[in-house]
Design an enzyme around this catalytic site. Structure first.
Site, PDB file in Angstrom:
ATOM      1  N   GLY A 262       0.813  -1.216   0.000  1.00 24.85           N
ATOM      2  CA  GLY A 262       0.000   0.000   0.000  1.00 24.85           C
ATOM      3  C   GLY A 262       0.840   1.257   0.000  1.00 24.85           C
ATOM      4  N   CYS A 263       1.890   1.251   0.783  1.00 20.43           N
ATOM      5  CA  CYS A 263       2.767   2.428   0.891  1.00 20.43           C
ATOM      6  C   CYS A 263       3.526   2.664  -0.411  1.00 20.43           C
ATOM      7  CB  CYS A 263       3.721   2.271   2.064  1.00 20.43           C
ATOM      8  SG  CYS A 263       2.853   2.164   3.643  1.00 20.43           S
TER       9      CYS A 263
END
Length: 168
Positions: free
Chosen positions: A61-62
């Site tokens: 996600g990051c």
């Protein structure tokens, strides 16, 4: 000790913090970037600033969020806007992350989590039934004077960067 939440403040373990809202002056900070250079928020007066808080370098996600912001970097520059990503990771981790994904924007290291706490994004999270403290993925848009004009909390990364760009 229990958590006490009001519209203006939150008290956790006896420590009271102001909940940031639109119209508030963004808390000042100075942190090291991926190259070990000190970066202060006050350096960007006269520009719009996107500050996004994320949990950890090089996680799915990051990485998506960082790459999306970086992919739109020129579009943000055209709108006189600086992009700053902040996480508790070290400067070395940020340097490797930025190099691996050819990131164009600033990554700041908040290893003691003081800036995350000042912005109200360090808190209790739940994942698969377990509770733990961590970064609550959030984004702040600041105007040229350092005033918060938009806050996104509990961000979902898919198309987030393009939404932020559209709100400038």
């Amino acid at each position: 000790m229990r958590e006490i939440l009001t519209k203006e403040n939150i008290t956790i373990k006896g420590f009271t913090m102001k909940i940031l809202q639109k119209g508030d002056k963004a808390p000042e900070f100075e942190l090291l970037d991926q190259d070990g250079i000190a970066v202060s928020l006050k350096n960007f007066i006269g520009k719009k600033v996107i500050i996004y808080f994320y949990p950890k370098d090089d996680t799915p996600g990051c990485t998506t969020e960082a790459c999306d912001f970086s992919g739109l970097y020129k579009n943000f520059l055209e709108k006189n806007t600086v992009i700053i990503g902040i996480s508790p990771d070290s400067t070395i981790s940020h340097k490797n992350f930025a190099k691996k994904f050819n990131l164009s924007h600033i990554l700041l290291s908040d290893t003691n989590k003081e800036v995350a706490k000042a912005y109200g994004v360090w808190g209790l999270k739940k994942n698969y039934g377990k509770e733990y403290e961590g970064i609550i993925r959030s984004t702040f848009i600041l105007d040229e004077k350092g005033t918060i004009v938009q806050i996104y909390s509990n961000v979902r990364v898919k198309e987030h960067a393009i939404k932020v760009l559209g709100n400038l």
